[in-house]
Design a protein around this motif. Sequence first.
Motif, PDB file in Angstrom:
ATOM      1  N   THR A 179       0.842  -1.180   0.000  1.00 19.57           N
ATOM      2  CA  THR A 179       0.000   0.000   0.000  1.00 19.57           C
ATOM      3  C   THR A 179       0.884   1.240   0.000  1.00 19.57           C
ATOM      4  O   THR A 179       1.898   1.290   0.696  1.00 19.57           O
ATOM      5  N   SER A 188      -4.114   1.677  -2.738  1.00 14.98           N
ATOM      6  CA  SER A 188      -3.661   0.311  -3.000  1.00 14.98           C
ATOM      7  C   SER A 188      -4.579  -0.315  -4.033  1.00 14.98           C
ATOM      8  O   SER A 188      -5.636   0.218  -4.358  1.00 14.98           O
ATOM      9  N   ALA A 289      -0.733  -9.679  -1.488  1.00 16.85           N
ATOM     10  CA  ALA A 289      -1.451  -8.436  -1.780  1.00 16.85           C
ATOM     11  C   ALA A 289      -2.835  -8.443  -1.155  1.00 16.85           C
ATOM     12  O   ALA A 289      -3.296  -7.439  -0.601  1.00 16.85           O
ATOM     13  N   MET A 293      -2.925  -5.610   1.686  1.00 20.75           N
ATOM     14  CA  MET A 293      -3.623  -4.408   1.239  1.00 20.75           C
ATOM     15  C   MET A 293      -5.087  -4.383   1.643  1.00 20.75           C
ATOM     16  O   MET A 293      -5.680  -3.323   1.815  1.00 20.75           O
ATOM     17  N   SER A 299      -8.637  -2.327   5.279  1.00 21.19           N
ATOM     18  CA  SER A 299      -7.334  -1.826   4.847  1.00 21.19           C
ATOM     19  C   SER A 299      -6.258  -2.886   4.891  1.00 21.19           C
ATOM     20  O   SER A 299      -5.093  -2.601   4.595  1.00 21.19           O
ATOM     21  N   TYR A 302      -1.255  -5.096   6.389  1.00 22.37           N
ATOM     22  CA  TYR A 302       0.054  -4.508   6.092  1.00 22.37           C
ATOM     23  C   TYR A 302       1.118  -5.595   5.924  1.00 22.37           C
ATOM     24  O   TYR A 302       0.800  -6.770   5.822  1.00 22.37           O
TER      25      TYR A 302
END
Length: 376
Positions: A179, A188, A289, A293, A299, A302
């Motif tokens: 991101t 992202s 991913a 992301m 969200s 990470y």
Amino acid sequence: MNDDAANDLTTSNGEPEYISQDEALQHALAGDLAHLRTLGSDLSTRYAAASRAARIHGTGLAYLRRLLTTTPGRDSVELLLRLLGEQEAAAGSMAAELPLMATMLAQHQSAEVLARTVFAGTAEDHWLRELRRCLFHELLLRGADPDVFPALSPGSETYHPLAWLPDRRRPLETEPDFTRHTVNGSSSGVKSGLPGHGRLDPPTPRPPGASPLRNSVTVDEHDLIVTAAEDNWGYAEAWVFRADRPIAPAQVPALLPTLPMECVADLGPAAGYEIAARPVGDIWSLLFATASMGGFYNSGRYGAWGRLQAWRSLAGLCGLPFDASAGEVERLAEQYTWFHFRADSAFFHHDGDDYGIAALSPDGLRLAILAATDTD
């Protein structure tokens, strides 16, 4: 908030004013409900004002954290660490913010600066140890060499979930997408589309019919396979088919649309269906991913926790148990044959990100599928 409003919420010495529970109880026993009604209304007003003030201050502190992480330099990082420590002492656990802080620091600060600040000295505070754990994996995936920067190592804390991960970036961890963060927000996007190479789309119309194979996924297998997408994307499902006779890799493209799976349940013989053979590194990148992301509803986790979730999903697709080591997962994953597919079915909405992954075991007797969509 003006000074008058603040005084309404506090006593003369600035501390919050608390009600006397004994006094309230006496009014209740005396049947004085009017007093309790007045007291309740007053407390509700104070609670609403305090909640609003907390949101305002929280927004301001979040902006300051983002500003410091995105401002390169040792002074910015040291000030951020001081701020995080003060917030931890004043308001309690900062655990929810630390993975985000780690990914932003890894994006905007040099490994040298981080080695001299975040990783300097002994981490006595729990929040700092957690920040180090997350930051170590963020930097590792971005190419930092632990041998060049030994101070980046978070230590050997085997009890922590992230300690399960390899302490070196593995060959299958290719091209991780992160991101992108600025002081004002983030952006992202999971690249879930199929590549042009490796395509194995069967000709249409495809032969009708249903496969005699039946889904035999266990609860543990299902939960492990969907780890990367669970709580990060809209919806995900997993299936495992076990065959009496080996399935050849060349049979998989035509076989998938005939399997009793929700993701292809309404797929007609002429409906759109595309599939490609992909190396395990591409599959890991797609899982990473998804986990790191997130999607429209979330969200993500990470870099550090996203890395762990990607490996867990890979383990599930390979049929390994939760307690298998990362080395076992890597060795078996490299022997599997991997496919990436999408279809014009109701499951794959095509108004967001969605994909299917199929994993065929080396002996051809086990076919595992993960289907994920960023809609619910």
